[in-house]
Design a protein around this motif. Sequence first.
Motif, PDB file in Angstrom:
ATOM      1  N   ASP A 112       0.670  -1.239   0.026  1.00 28.05           N
ATOM      2  CA  ASP A 112       0.031   0.029   0.400  1.00 28.05           C
ATOM      3  C   ASP A 112       0.790   1.174  -0.255  1.00 28.05           C
ATOM      4  O   ASP A 112       0.397   2.267  -0.606  1.00 28.05           O
ATOM      5  CB  ASP A 112      -0.963   0.082   1.159  1.00 28.05           C
ATOM      6  N   PHE A 113       1.859   1.311   0.281  1.00 29.78           N
ATOM      7  CA  PHE A 113       2.988   2.879   0.406  1.00 29.78           C
ATOM      8  C   PHE A 113       4.262   2.288  -0.755  1.00 29.78           C
ATOM      9  O   PHE A 113       4.530   1.239  -0.454  1.00 29.78           O
ATOM     10  CB  PHE A 113       3.319   2.185   1.972  1.00 29.78           C
ATOM     11  N   LYS A 114       4.582   3.660  -1.347  1.00 29.22           N
ATOM     12  CA  LYS A 114       5.341   3.533  -2.049  1.00 29.22           C
ATOM     13  C   LYS A 114       6.892   3.685  -1.380  1.00 29.22           C
ATOM     14  O   LYS A 114       8.372   3.166  -1.267  1.00 29.22           O
ATOM     15  CB  LYS A 114       5.390   5.214  -2.828  1.00 29.22           C
ATOM     16  N   TYR A 115       6.972   4.131   0.257  1.00 30.57           N
ATOM     17  CA  TYR A 115       8.567   4.849   0.787  1.00 30.57           C
ATOM     18  C   TYR A 115       7.590   4.720   2.340  1.00 30.57           C
ATOM     19  O   TYR A 115       6.387   4.534   2.527  1.00 30.57           O
ATOM     20  CB  TYR A 115       8.585   5.609   0.700  1.00 30.57           C
ATOM     21  N   ILE A 116       8.550   3.373   2.916  1.00 35.75           N
ATOM     22  CA  ILE A 116       8.460   3.045   4.139  1.00 35.75           C
ATOM     23  C   ILE A 116       9.612   3.367   4.674  1.00 35.75           C
ATOM     24  O   ILE A 116      11.225   2.847   4.700  1.00 35.75           O
ATOM     25  CB  ILE A 116       8.219   1.461   4.746  1.00 35.75           C
ATOM     26  N   ILE A 117      10.024   4.093   5.849  1.00 35.72           N
ATOM     27  CA  ILE A 117      11.319   5.087   6.323  1.00 35.72           C
ATOM     28  C   ILE A 117      11.178   3.911   7.882  1.00 35.72           C
ATOM     29  O   ILE A 117       9.404   4.206   8.416  1.00 35.72           O
ATOM     30  CB  ILE A 117      10.827   6.279   6.740  1.00 35.72           C
ATOM     31  N   CYS A 118      12.600   4.142   8.236  1.00 32.88           N
ATOM     32  CA  CYS A 118      12.782   2.533   9.256  1.00 32.88           C
ATOM     33  C   CYS A 118      13.607   3.578  10.174  1.00 32.88           C
ATOM     34  O   CYS A 118      15.099   4.278   9.712  1.00 32.88           O
ATOM     35  CB  CYS A 118      13.540   1.317   9.243  1.00 32.88           C
ATOM     36  N   ASP A 119      12.748   4.480  11.426  1.00 28.50           N
ATOM     37  CA  ASP A 119      13.403   4.422  12.398  1.00 28.50           C
ATOM     38  C   ASP A 119      14.265   4.245  12.767  1.00 28.50           C
ATOM     39  O   ASP A 119      13.363   3.951  14.049  1.00 28.50           O
ATOM     40  CB  ASP A 119      12.745   6.230  12.827  1.00 28.50           C
ATOM     41  N   SER A 120      15.453   4.373  12.921  1.00 25.80           N
ATOM     42  CA  SER A 120      16.115   3.078  13.765  1.00 25.80           C
ATOM     43  C   SER A 120      16.830   3.510  15.302  1.00 25.80           C
ATOM     44  O   SER A 120      17.209   4.486  15.905  1.00 25.80           O
ATOM     45  CB  SER A 120      17.520   2.792  13.914  1.00 25.80           C
ATOM     46  N   PRO A 121      16.465   2.471  16.280  1.00 25.75           N
ATOM     47  CA  PRO A 121      17.442   3.203  17.817  1.00 25.75           C
ATOM     48  C   PRO A 121      19.052   3.022  17.638  1.00 25.75           C
ATOM     49  O   PRO A 121      19.350   2.475  16.422  1.00 25.75           O
ATOM     50  CB  PRO A 121      16.733   1.698  18.206  1.00 25.75           C
ATOM     51  N   ALA A 122      19.008   4.039  18.363  1.00 25.30           N
ATOM     52  CA  ALA A 122      20.667   3.911  18.145  1.00 25.30           C
ATOM     53  C   ALA A 122      21.190   2.449  18.618  1.00 25.30           C
ATOM     54  O   ALA A 122      20.749   1.653  19.736  1.00 25.30           O
ATOM     55  CB  ALA A 122      21.289   4.943  19.346  1.00 25.30           C
ATOM     56  N   GLY A 123      22.736   2.733  18.286  1.00 23.70           N
ATOM     57  CA  GLY A 123      23.453   1.067  18.589  1.00 23.70           C
ATOM     58  C   GLY A 123      23.470   0.282  17.627  1.00 23.70           C
ATOM     59  O   GLY A 123      23.109   0.007  16.966  1.00 23.70           O
ATOM     60  N   ILE A 124      23.733  -0.578  17.837  1.00 27.49           N
ATOM     61  CA  ILE A 124      23.888  -2.215  17.409  1.00 27.49           C
ATOM     62  C   ILE A 124      23.088  -3.574  17.586  1.00 27.49           C
ATOM     63  O   ILE A 124      23.531  -4.420  17.386  1.00 27.49           O
ATOM     64  CB  ILE A 124      25.638  -2.569  16.657  1.00 27.49           C
ATOM     65  N   GLU A 125      22.007  -3.193  18.700  1.00 29.85           N
ATOM     66  CA  GLU A 125      21.086  -3.706  19.078  1.00 29.85           C
ATOM     67  C   GLU A 125      20.313  -4.548  18.263  1.00 29.85           C
ATOM     68  O   GLU A 125      20.181  -3.485  17.330  1.00 29.85           O
ATOM     69  CB  GLU A 125      20.682  -3.467  20.527  1.00 29.85           C
ATOM     70  N   LYS A 126      20.009  -5.263  18.538  1.00 26.12           N
ATOM     71  CA  LYS A 126      18.320  -6.016  18.068  1.00 26.12           C
ATOM     72  C   LYS A 126      17.289  -5.499  16.677  1.00 26.12           C
ATOM     73  O   LYS A 126      17.526  -5.024  15.642  1.00 26.12           O
ATOM     74  CB  LYS A 126      17.269  -6.927  18.876  1.00 26.12           C
ATOM     75  N   GLY A 127      17.122  -4.186  17.757  1.00 25.83           N
ATOM     76  CA  GLY A 127      16.012  -3.242  17.183  1.00 25.83           C
ATOM     77  C   GLY A 127      16.704  -2.926  16.157  1.00 25.83           C
ATOM     78  O   GLY A 127      16.624  -2.802  14.838  1.00 25.83           O
ATOM     79  N   ALA A 128      18.279  -2.483  15.968  1.00 25.73           N
ATOM     80  CA  ALA A 128      18.484  -1.526  14.731  1.00 25.73           C
ATOM     81  C   ALA A 128      19.100  -2.260  13.705  1.00 25.73           C
ATOM     82  O   ALA A 128      19.149  -2.424  12.586  1.00 25.73           O
ATOM     83  CB  ALA A 128      19.937  -1.021  15.323  1.00 25.73           C
ATOM     84  N   HIS A 129      19.727  -3.854  14.156  1.00 24.02           N
ATOM     85  CA  HIS A 129      19.520  -4.664  13.173  1.00 24.02           C
ATOM     86  C   HIS A 129      18.394  -5.088  12.437  1.00 24.02           C
ATOM     87  O   HIS A 129      18.573  -5.301  10.858  1.00 24.02           O
ATOM     88  CB  HIS A 129      20.530  -6.443  13.802  1.00 24.02           C
TER      89      HIS A 129
END
Length: 173
Positions: A112-129
């Motif tokens: 449904d979307f043309k762009y998906i922007i992912c706002d990453s948490p800081a660092g190299i933890e799971k959410g960022a990966h």
Amino acid sequence: MARIIVVTSGKGGVGKTTTSAAIAMGLAKRGHKTVVIDFDVGLRNLDLIMGCERRVVYDFVNVINGEAAINQALIRDKHCDQLYILPASQTRDKDSLTQEGVGQVLEDLAKDFKYIICDSPAGIEKGAHLAMYFADDAFIVTNPEVSSVRDSDRMLGLLASKSRRAELKRRTY
């Protein structure tokens, strides 16, 4: 097919969420249907920046766990009808995100979307990966401190080696 863009950094407080919101709003104002997702489980701020903190009922983790449909968790921006926000959970653990769950949500949003922007948490933890793994493009936000620049260089290395794109490149060689 949607374009998935991650906004990331190795360091906190450099402006990732503000940059994510600005990119998403800019794309939406140009007429592109855009969604911005907060990957910072436990420490969400995107809803505050986007002015929709009082409208959060369901979140990203609720969708991954099947507790809510995507359309129940998406919040339409009040100022731009082409922009939607998918907030992170404020109360769950960072391990609530799974590669399969994130992949499924992104696949569903891509319909449904043309762009998906992912706002990453800081660092190299799971959410960022997980925010980086599925990205087609990346913005790495930094400030002029040695530690911030060094951390950004580390993020470049992770994007080059730990993303789905990097895996696909390795398979084709």
